[in-house]
Scaffold this motif. Structure first.
Motif, PDB file in Angstrom:
ATOM      1  N   LYS A 166     -11.467 114.556  35.035  1.00 45.36           N
ATOM      2  CA  LYS A 166     -11.244 115.880  35.616  1.00 45.36           C
ATOM      3  C   LYS A 166     -10.631 115.685  37.000  1.00 45.36           C
ATOM      4  O   LYS A 166     -11.115 114.867  37.795  1.00 45.36           O
ATOM      5  CB  LYS A 166     -12.565 116.642  35.742  1.00 45.36           C
ATOM      6  N   LYS A 167      -9.550 116.437  37.286  1.00 41.96           N
ATOM      7  CA  LYS A 167      -8.909 116.356  38.604  1.00 41.96           C
ATOM      8  C   LYS A 167      -9.762 117.133  39.604  1.00 41.96           C
ATOM      9  O   LYS A 167     -10.041 118.315  39.392  1.00 41.96           O
ATOM     10  CB  LYS A 167      -7.500 116.941  38.518  1.00 41.96           C
ATOM     11  N   ILE A 168     -10.187 116.440  40.695  1.00 42.73           N
ATOM     12  CA  ILE A 168     -11.113 117.126  41.602  1.00 42.73           C
ATOM     13  C   ILE A 168     -10.628 117.265  43.045  1.00 42.73           C
ATOM     14  O   ILE A 168     -11.035 118.194  43.735  1.00 42.73           O
ATOM     15  CB  ILE A 168     -12.526 116.470  41.588  1.00 42.73           C
ATOM     16  N   ALA A 169      -9.778 116.361  43.533  1.00 48.54           N
ATOM     17  CA  ALA A 169      -9.396 116.438  44.959  1.00 48.54           C
ATOM     18  C   ALA A 169      -8.132 115.622  45.202  1.00 48.54           C
ATOM     19  O   ALA A 169      -7.668 114.891  44.320  1.00 48.54           O
ATOM     20  CB  ALA A 169     -10.536 115.910  45.832  1.00 48.54           C
ATOM     21  N   VAL A 170      -7.584 115.747  46.407  1.00 49.12           N
ATOM     22  CA  VAL A 170      -6.455 114.898  46.803  1.00 49.12           C
ATOM     23  C   VAL A 170      -6.905 114.051  47.988  1.00 49.12           C
ATOM     24  O   VAL A 170      -7.636 114.523  48.859  1.00 49.12           O
ATOM     25  CB  VAL A 170      -5.193 115.741  47.147  1.00 49.12           C
ATOM     26  N   ARG A 171      -6.504 112.783  47.974  1.00 50.86           N
ATOM     27  CA  ARG A 171      -6.849 111.883  49.075  1.00 50.86           C
ATOM     28  C   ARG A 171      -5.560 111.199  49.523  1.00 50.86           C
ATOM     29  O   ARG A 171      -4.982 110.404  48.781  1.00 50.86           O
ATOM     30  CB  ARG A 171      -7.866 110.839  48.605  1.00 50.86           C
ATOM     31  N   THR A 172      -5.084 111.541  50.708  1.00 52.52           N
ATOM     32  CA  THR A 172      -3.797 111.072  51.229  1.00 52.52           C
ATOM     33  C   THR A 172      -2.714 111.369  50.202  1.00 52.52           C
ATOM     34  O   THR A 172      -2.403 112.516  49.969  1.00 52.52           O
ATOM     35  CB  THR A 172      -3.845 109.562  51.613  1.00 52.52           C
ATOM     36  N   LYS A 173      -2.181 110.318  49.542  1.00 47.51           N
ATOM     37  CA  LYS A 173      -1.077 110.563  48.604  1.00 47.51           C
ATOM     38  C   LYS A 173      -1.521 110.518  47.146  1.00 47.51           C
ATOM     39  O   LYS A 173      -0.701 110.661  46.241  1.00 47.51           O
ATOM     40  CB  LYS A 173       0.031 109.515  48.817  1.00 47.51           C
ATOM     41  N   ARG A 174      -2.811 110.266  46.906  1.00 46.04           N
ATOM     42  CA  ARG A 174      -3.259 110.137  45.506  1.00 46.04           C
ATOM     43  C   ARG A 174      -4.317 111.188  45.169  1.00 46.04           C
ATOM     44  O   ARG A 174      -4.903 111.805  46.052  1.00 46.04           O
ATOM     45  CB  ARG A 174      -3.773 108.718  45.255  1.00 46.04           C
ATOM     46  N   PHE A 175      -4.539 111.352  43.868  1.00 45.36           N
ATOM     47  CA  PHE A 175      -5.484 112.373  43.410  1.00 45.36           C
ATOM     48  C   PHE A 175      -6.780 111.732  42.935  1.00 45.36           C
ATOM     49  O   PHE A 175      -6.759 110.743  42.189  1.00 45.36           O
ATOM     50  CB  PHE A 175      -4.857 113.209  42.286  1.00 45.36           C
ATOM     51  N   GLU A 176      -7.881 112.315  43.381  1.00 45.80           N
ATOM     52  CA  GLU A 176      -9.209 111.847  43.020  1.00 45.80           C
ATOM     53  C   GLU A 176      -9.606 112.535  41.715  1.00 45.80           C
ATOM     54  O   GLU A 176      -9.529 113.763  41.611  1.00 45.80           O
ATOM     55  CB  GLU A 176     -10.168 112.266  44.131  1.00 45.80           C
ATOM     56  N   CYS A 177     -10.021 111.741  40.734  1.00 44.69           N
ATOM     57  CA  CYS A 177     -10.386 112.303  39.439  1.00 44.69           C
ATOM     58  C   CYS A 177     -11.700 111.690  38.972  1.00 44.69           C
ATOM     59  O   CYS A 177     -11.952 110.497  39.178  1.00 44.69           O
ATOM     60  CB  CYS A 177      -9.290 112.024  38.411  1.00 44.69           C
ATOM     61  N   LEU A 178     -12.498 112.518  38.332  1.00 42.06           N
ATOM     62  CA  LEU A 178     -13.823 112.112  37.875  1.00 42.06           C
ATOM     63  C   LEU A 178     -13.756 111.720  36.404  1.00 42.06           C
ATOM     64  O   LEU A 178     -13.284 112.507  35.580  1.00 42.06           O
ATOM     65  CB  LEU A 178     -14.780 113.303  38.041  1.00 42.06           C
ATOM     66  N   GLU A 179     -14.195 110.483  36.079  1.00 43.01           N
ATOM     67  CA  GLU A 179     -14.259 110.100  34.664  1.00 43.01           C
ATOM     68  C   GLU A 179     -15.487 110.770  34.056  1.00 43.01           C
ATOM     69  O   GLU A 179     -16.600 110.600  34.536  1.00 43.01           O
ATOM     70  CB  GLU A 179     -14.348 108.582  34.507  1.00 43.01           C
TER      71      GLU A 179
END
Length: 200
Positions: A166-179
């Motif tokens: 699940k896409k949850i946030a953005v961190r600098t230039k990449r996207f934080e996603c939860l497995e």
């Protein structure tokens, strides 16, 4: 060989690439798509230089990948086997091999400045250069995938190996996603291609 190469390469790259293959005695295999890599180089037990490239790549990506792998061969031959695979010797070699192809007869005009910038300091994979990667992907065959930067936060998606996130946030230039299965967080490049799942 020229007939085969002309199916996979821009027209004006066929002869110089063929000459490069002959000069360095490359045994080239064009293989079915592998999810983990676009191409591969190894020196076989017989001493043959074996290079494989995925058949699914568009012609511009195929050219960059093939020259990338020939760069490994040439760098190892010139500097010895103890160099880092994507270290400064390989970068310099790849740069020198690639420069003759960065011209309007081979690449579309809008790619040339992106390629010139990338090859000032080439990375281990052009996929990590998001701007260039997205520009190259427009020449891929149509598919039903989305780029991760296009999908809304909260969207659930699957990647090539079948894992669901699940896409949850953005961190600098990449996207934080939860497995979903493990609850672990992973970072994705914006140009990662994913399959959106509507049933979640």
């Amino acid at each position: 060989m020229n007939d085969t190469l002309s199916k996979y390469l821009p027209e004006h790259a066929v002869k110089p690439v063929f000459d490069l293959i002959v000069t360095h005695r490359v045994h080239l295999k064009i293989v079915n798509e592998r999810q983990t890599r676009h191409g591969d180089y190894r020196k076989g037990l017989s001493g043959k230089h074996e290079i494989t490239v995925n058949s699914s790549l568009n012609k511009y990506k195929f050219l960059i990948t093939l020259v990338h792998e020939i760069g490994h061969l040439v760098a190892f031959e010139k500097y010895g086997r103890n160099i880092r695979p994507h270290g400064k010797e390989w970068k310099h070699t790849f740069q020198q091999l690639m420069i003759p192809y960065i011209r309007p007869e081979i690449f579309p005009g809008h790619l040339l400045p992106l390629l010139a910038r990338h090859f000032k300091n080439p990375s281990a994979s052009s996929d990590t250069d998001t701007t260039l990667s997205l520009a190259l992907k427009q020449f891929d065959a149509a598919n039903d995938k989305n780029y991760i930067f296009e999908i809304p936060y909260g969207t659930v998606f699957r990647i090539q190996n079948g894992k669901i996130f699940k896409k949850i946030a953005v961190r600098t230039k990449r996207f934080e996603c939860l497995e979903i299965s493990s609850g672990k967080t992973y970072l994705f490049n914006p140009n990662a291609e994913v399959e959106v799942l509507s049933s979640y």
